[in-house]
Design an enzyme around this catalytic site. Sequence first.
Site, PDB file in Angstrom:
ATOM      1  N   ASP A  81       0.827  -1.209   0.000  1.00 33.54           N
ATOM      2  CA  ASP A  81       0.000   0.000   0.000  1.00 33.54           C
ATOM      3  C   ASP A  81       0.862   1.259   0.000  1.00 33.54           C
ATOM      4  O   ASP A  81       2.044   1.232   0.329  1.00 33.54           O
ATOM      5  CB  ASP A  81      -0.908   0.030   1.242  1.00 33.54           C
ATOM      6  CG  ASP A  81      -2.006  -1.007   1.177  1.00 33.54           C
ATOM      7  OD1 ASP A  81      -2.053  -1.777   0.200  1.00 33.54           O
ATOM      8  OD2 ASP A  81      -2.820  -1.060   2.128  1.00 33.54           O
ATOM      9  N   HIS A 233       3.684  -2.345   3.201  1.00 37.29           N
ATOM     10  CA  HIS A 233       3.731  -0.985   2.653  1.00 37.29           C
ATOM     11  C   HIS A 233       5.083  -0.788   1.964  1.00 37.29           C
ATOM     12  O   HIS A 233       6.129  -1.029   2.570  1.00 37.29           O
ATOM     13  CB  HIS A 233       3.542   0.063   3.757  1.00 37.29           C
ATOM     14  CG  HIS A 233       2.194  -0.010   4.413  1.00 37.29           C
ATOM     15  ND1 HIS A 233       1.868  -0.967   5.361  1.00 37.29           N
ATOM     16  CD2 HIS A 233       1.076   0.764   4.250  1.00 37.29           C
ATOM     17  CE1 HIS A 233       0.614  -0.780   5.766  1.00 37.29           C
ATOM     18  NE2 HIS A 233       0.115   0.268   5.108  1.00 37.29           N
TER      19      HIS A 233
END
Length: 457
Positions: A81, A233
């Site tokens: 992400d 992430h």
Amino acid sequence: MIANVLVMIRKRSRTVIGAALLGCCFMTPQAALAVDCPGNPNALGTSRTIVVDPKEHPRIGTMQYPETLPLADHEVVLTFDDGPLPKYSNQVLAILASQCVKATFFTIGSQARFNPEGVRKLIAAGHTVGTHSQNHPLTMNKMPLERVKQEVDDGIASTLAALNGDKSKLAPFFRIPGLMRAEIPEAYLASQGIQVWSADFPADDWRHISPQRVYDLAIQRIEAKHKGILLLHDIQPRTVAALPRILNTLKERGYRIVHVVPATPDRPATPTEPQQWFMHPPTETVATTRWPRIPNFVFTATRMLPAPVFADLDWRDADILDHAQRARIGVPVRTAWPQPQVAQLAPVSTLPIPAADVFRVPEALDLTLLAARSATNRRLAQRAAAPAAGTPRAQAISARQARHPKQAAHQIPAAAHGKGRGGLMHVAPPAASNASVHVAKRTPRAEASAAGKRVQD
């Protein structure tokens, strides 16, 4: 001689062919994919690619939803992400490329606007690209529909702009920022044919923890479920430091990486069974899991049943009858249902009514209590009745009664048995005494004489 040589050649050929076939059967997907990864024969690789239809399964990820991707045991999907951020996203891409691993990236629209080249690098490397809103707000669960649409649509537009408007390169996958799910964003995304992705286990790399901690959490949570979607992430330095060890450990423990792509008209969804979309599908020993599906029935006749008439109801209910009368409904015809009959009781024999003269008492009869019939009381009554009312003995009895009023209440007065001037004296039973007391009826003149004597005493 020649025949023997030919037989030996045939036997050797069969042995070689059989060994080759056995080698193909026991060759693992990892070994086959390692040959396809240049420069790293021990690479983890990507075991397979599955195609999903967002409209059939609009929400996945057991952290928030019942369903997840249809993965087999020891299969993992990598997701990243918040990118692209060149400083760290490029390093993540290099690590994945060294292991020939494909992943899914959820980009932020503002990041894609400032770094469009990073989005194009993801597509060039063969990864799947979804979106993660325009500005990554952590309040989408509280936003009205207009703001939700703006965040979703702007994020898609910014990512498409980085891809030169090529919609075929952008997957209809979306992850809500912070996993702040709510009915409004989920409903809107489903109406647009966009699949909402949650996760099955995070590594908490967004927190201020060490790379060792990121590695420990990722491996521990994967081992707890044995399959699922890993949330990472690609903008965090701790993720870059932990990712090589995560991939190596997954390979050592027999895990395989699965790549996910969306279905298109030219690329149909991978055939799956409904139970495959659950993390822990029901066991096959349960009968309901092996029952055939209920077909979609088509009703050929749509005839409606007649409405009930008031005559079918029980009009003994006063409230219903009153309502019907006020509504100007006609008097119903009483139904011919059999009415309950009251059972006839058998006659009971009764005793005759006693005659009235049974209870009649003669007025001249003297009534005394049973206690008055004793011999002692009779002697006292005879002794008291012997002298006249005005004799000294009667006066002595009256004096004793005055001195002992309580005892006098249980004694017979001296003049009770004599004849008064007013006639005979009748005895009446005492009201509340156990002794035999004879009360004589006196004439007014006799009562006045007795009262004068009591005053003299």
